[in-house]
Design an enzyme around this catalytic site. Structure first.
Site, mmCIF file in Angstrom:
data_model
loop_
_atom_site.group_PDB
_atom_site.id
_atom_site.type_symbol
_atom_site.label_atom_id
_atom_site.label_comp_id
_atom_site.label_asym_id
_atom_site.label_seq_id
_atom_site.Cartn_x
_atom_site.Cartn_y
_atom_site.Cartn_z
ATOM 1 N N GLY A 23 38.013 33.236 37.800
ATOM 2 C CA GLY A 23 38.287 34.269 38.790
ATOM 3 C C GLY A 23 37.033 34.757 39.506
ATOM 4 O O GLY A 23 37.048 34.960 40.729
ATOM 5 N N SER A 24 35.960 34.949 38.777
ATOM 6 C CA SER A 24 34.725 35.465 39.391
ATOM 7 C C SER A 24 34.220 34.504 40.461
ATOM 8 O O SER A 24 33.833 34.927 41.556
ATOM 9 C CB SER A 24 33.633 35.661 38.335
ATOM 10 O OG SER A 24 34.052 36.591 37.374
ATOM 11 N N ASN A 58 43.034 45.558 36.954
ATOM 12 C CA ASN A 58 42.847 45.172 35.560
ATOM 13 C C ASN A 58 42.724 46.359 34.616
ATOM 14 O O ASN A 58 42.970 46.230 33.431
ATOM 15 C CB ASN A 58 41.622 44.265 35.414
ATOM 16 C CG ASN A 58 40.418 44.769 36.174
ATOM 17 O OD1 ASN A 58 40.483 44.998 37.387
ATOM 18 N ND2 ASN A 58 39.333 44.960 35.478
ATOM 19 N N GLN A 102 45.027 39.263 37.596
ATOM 20 C CA GLN A 102 45.920 39.978 36.677
ATOM 21 C C GLN A 102 47.398 39.826 37.064
ATOM 22 O O GLN A 102 48.272 40.033 36.226
ATOM 23 C CB GLN A 102 45.577 41.473 36.637
ATOM 24 C CG GLN A 102 44.229 41.801 36.011
ATOM 25 C CD GLN A 102 44.199 41.601 34.506
ATOM 26 O OE1 GLN A 102 45.218 41.618 33.819
ATOM 27 N NE2 GLN A 102 42.998 41.414 33.975
ATOM 28 N N SER A 134 42.788 32.857 37.498
ATOM 29 C CA SER A 134 42.006 32.480 36.317
ATOM 30 C C SER A 134 42.941 32.100 35.189
ATOM 31 O O SER A 134 43.944 32.775 34.959
ATOM 32 C CB SER A 134 41.120 33.656 35.899
ATOM 33 O OG SER A 134 40.385 33.321 34.756
ATOM 34 N N ALA A 135 42.612 31.032 34.459
ATOM 35 C CA ALA A 135 43.519 30.534 33.413
ATOM 36 C C ALA A 135 43.493 31.375 32.138
ATOM 37 O O ALA A 135 44.513 31.517 31.466
ATOM 38 C CB ALA A 135 43.183 29.079 33.078
ATOM 39 N N HIS A 136 42.327 31.940 31.794
ATOM 40 C CA HIS A 136 42.242 32.564 30.468
ATOM 41 C C HIS A 136 42.962 33.909 30.366
ATOM 42 O O HIS A 136 43.077 34.474 29.278
ATOM 43 C CB HIS A 136 40.784 32.686 29.994
ATOM 44 C CG HIS A 136 39.973 33.779 30.604
ATOM 45 N ND1 HIS A 136 39.781 34.985 29.963
ATOM 46 C CD2 HIS A 136 39.293 33.861 31.766
ATOM 47 C CE1 HIS A 136 38.995 35.751 30.715
ATOM 48 N NE2 HIS A 136 38.697 35.080 31.821
ATOM 49 N N THR A 148 31.651 17.449 38.888
ATOM 50 C CA THR A 148 32.695 16.727 38.158
ATOM 51 C C THR A 148 33.732 17.711 37.627
ATOM 52 O O THR A 148 33.387 18.733 37.035
ATOM 53 C CB THR A 148 32.071 15.922 37.000
ATOM 54 O OG1 THR A 148 31.096 15.047 37.563
ATOM 55 C CG2 THR A 148 33.121 15.118 36.245
ATOM 56 N N CYS A 154 33.690 44.510 31.319
ATOM 57 C CA CYS A 154 32.367 44.382 31.949
ATOM 58 C C CYS A 154 31.602 45.693 31.943
ATOM 59 O O CYS A 154 30.386 45.699 31.979
ATOM 60 C CB CYS A 154 32.527 43.901 33.384
ATOM 61 S SG CYS A 154 33.789 42.664 33.556
HETATM 62 C C1 LIG Z 1 39.189 38.820 34.452
HETATM 63 C C2 LIG Z 1 39.188 39.151 35.888
HETATM 64 C C3 LIG Z 1 38.321 38.496 36.782
HETATM 65 C C4 LIG Z 1 37.302 37.508 36.323
HETATM 66 O O1 LIG Z 1 37.886 36.274 35.969
HETATM 67 P P1 LIG Z 1 37.015 35.223 35.126
HETATM 68 O O2 LIG Z 1 37.868 34.009 35.074
HETATM 69 O O3 LIG Z 1 36.796 35.846 33.793
HETATM 70 O O4 LIG Z 1 35.748 35.008 35.887
HETATM 71 C C5 LIG Z 1 38.393 38.830 38.116
HETATM 72 N N1 LIG Z 1 39.269 39.743 38.562
HETATM 73 C C6 LIG Z 1 40.118 40.391 37.747
HETATM 74 C C7 LIG Z 1 41.077 41.375 38.316
HETATM 75 C C8 LIG Z 1 40.104 40.123 36.378
HETATM 76 O O5 LIG Z 1 40.938 40.785 35.575
#
Ligand SMILES: *Cc1c(COP(=O)(O)O)cnc(C)c1O
Length: 391
Positions: free
Chosen positions: A72-73, A152, A180, A200-202, A238, A326
């Site tokens: 996401g970042s 978030n 989110q 973001s996948a995690h 890659t 963070c």
């Molecule tokens: C977690 C989060 C991110 C960052 O995503 P990463 O994959 O950890 O870099 C960005 N924006 C929001 C709203 C998030 O909750």
């Protein structure tokens, strides 16, 4: 104590078994470089294409509009910096909000040092942006609006379709950080008038270190990582093949069971909110009462230090958070809680409990039980609380 109850799904989620199983072959026997011409490489390429297609279909996008990133970042950085660079002959003005994730806010602050002007929109007490203020902020120099889909910390969901509509009418690009919202809200990028969207996948039971930026066809944006021809020459390197496979699997699982996921989490969340409000006095719920993420319960508990609360919860085996991951560790209260107008002393007592697919009713009961005990104990040490209670 080992973690007994995990209530920090907004920080990250465990990888689901089906997701991990789908990934493993791409670390072991199917390890070919997708850019290689022999069959081992071609197999990796085919898998990436299929994963891209799955994700695109879920979002109503074209597969060519999905670009994989490290998360996401990176997607936020790419969208904002590269639209700024590519459109600087048109204008230097960007509009965002005061409650964005730091990946957006710090990117905007960086651009301010390089000649761009940024408007940070206020939000109301529930964390909602004001569409009238947004409209008034747009000038003929505005090139980008970046407003997050769902917050978030406090879980508030913004009127994305309306924001996109305003942007489109004014000929301004609209980016949304949907990290989110993905997996918690049905998303059709065209219906919602979105030009760029970070994922973001995690956060959705996939692996860390993989995500994507949706870039609508026709958006003028610079390449992000220069090098090889990967990701249509816009993001070299890659590909994280196993990560991409896991991300696609996590998306499939999330959207196969979306209704069920939403109704289960909403029920548990509302039970948690009601129990906390009924059993603890001087508590306020942060964020919008209805327009909020199904798994988000954010509170401010007066006469309590958030850090002390977290440590005590940890000792009871409960993983929770105060602001965003963070900012924890810093003594400043969260910028989000400041933006919704909370005074410092109240914002310091914040507690974010976020629920997910593995949360049970028993977990909720355990957390409420421990929370009542801990808050009671901590407040006994607060002279202010004693005074307010008049004892
Ligand atoms: C977690 C989060 C991110 C960052 O995503 P990463 O994959 O950890 O870099 C960005 N924006 C929001 C709203 C998030 O909750």
């Amino acid at each position: 104590m080992a973690t007994k109850v995990y209530m920090d799904y907004a920080a990250t989620t465990p990888v689901k078994k089906e997701v991990l199983d789908s990934m493993i072959p791409y670390y072991t026997e199917k390890y070919g470089n997708p850019s290689s011409v022999y069959s081992l490489g071609r197999e990796s390429r085919k898998t990436i294409d299929e994963s891209r297609e799955k994700i695109a279909n879920i979002l109503g996008a074209n597969p060519k509009e999905i670009y994989f990133t490290s998360g996401g970042s990176e997607a936020d950085n790419w969208a904002i910096k590269a639209v700024a660079m590519a459109n600087k002959d048109k204008g230097n003005h960007i509009i965002t909000s005061k409650i964005e994730h730091h990946a957006v806010l710090h990117t905007c602050e960086y651009l301010e040092k390089h000649g761009f002007e940024v408007t940070y929109l206020d939000v109301d007490e529930y964390g909602m942006v004001d569409l009238e203020q947004l409209k008034k902020s747009i000038t003929d120099k505005t090139i980008l609006i970046s407003i997050m889909f769902a917050n978030n910390e406090i879980g508030t969901i913004q009127p994305i379709k309306e924001i996109g509509q305003i942007a489109r009418e004014k000929g301004v690009y609209f980016h949304t950080d949907a990290v989110q919202a993905v997996g918690n809200v049905k998303i059709d990028v065209n219906e919602l008038n979105i030009d760029m969207m970070s994922m973001s996948a995690h956060k959705i039971y996939g692996p860390k270190g993989i995500g994507a930026l949706y870039i609508k066809k026709g958006v003028k944006i610079d390449p992000h990582i220069h090098g090889g021809a990967q990701e249509r020459k816009r993001r070299a390197g890659t590909e994280n093949v196993a990560g991409i496979v896991g991300f696609a699997k996590a998306m499939e699982l999330a959207y196969e069971n979306l209704e069920e996921h939403i109704s289960k989490l909403t029920k548990l969340r509302d039970k948690l909110i009601n129990d906390v409000k009924n059993k603890i006095d001087y508590v306020r719920l942060n964020g919008h009462p209805e327009k909020r993420l199904p798994g988000n319960a954010s509170f401010c508990i007066e006469f309590i230090e958030g850090e002390a609360l977290l440590l005590n919860l940890d000792m009871a085996g409960i993983a929770a958070s105060s602001g965003s991951a963070c900012t924890s560790g810093s003594l400043d209260p969260s910028h989000v809680l400041m933006a919704i107008g909370l005074p410092h002393e109240i914002a310091h007592g914040s507690l974010r409990l976020t629920l997910g697919d593995f949360t049970t009713e028993k977990d909720v009961d355990y957390v409420v039980e421990k929370l009542v005990e801990i808050v009671d104990r901590l407040r006994q040490m607060s002279p202010l609380y004693e005074k307010v209670k008049g004892v």
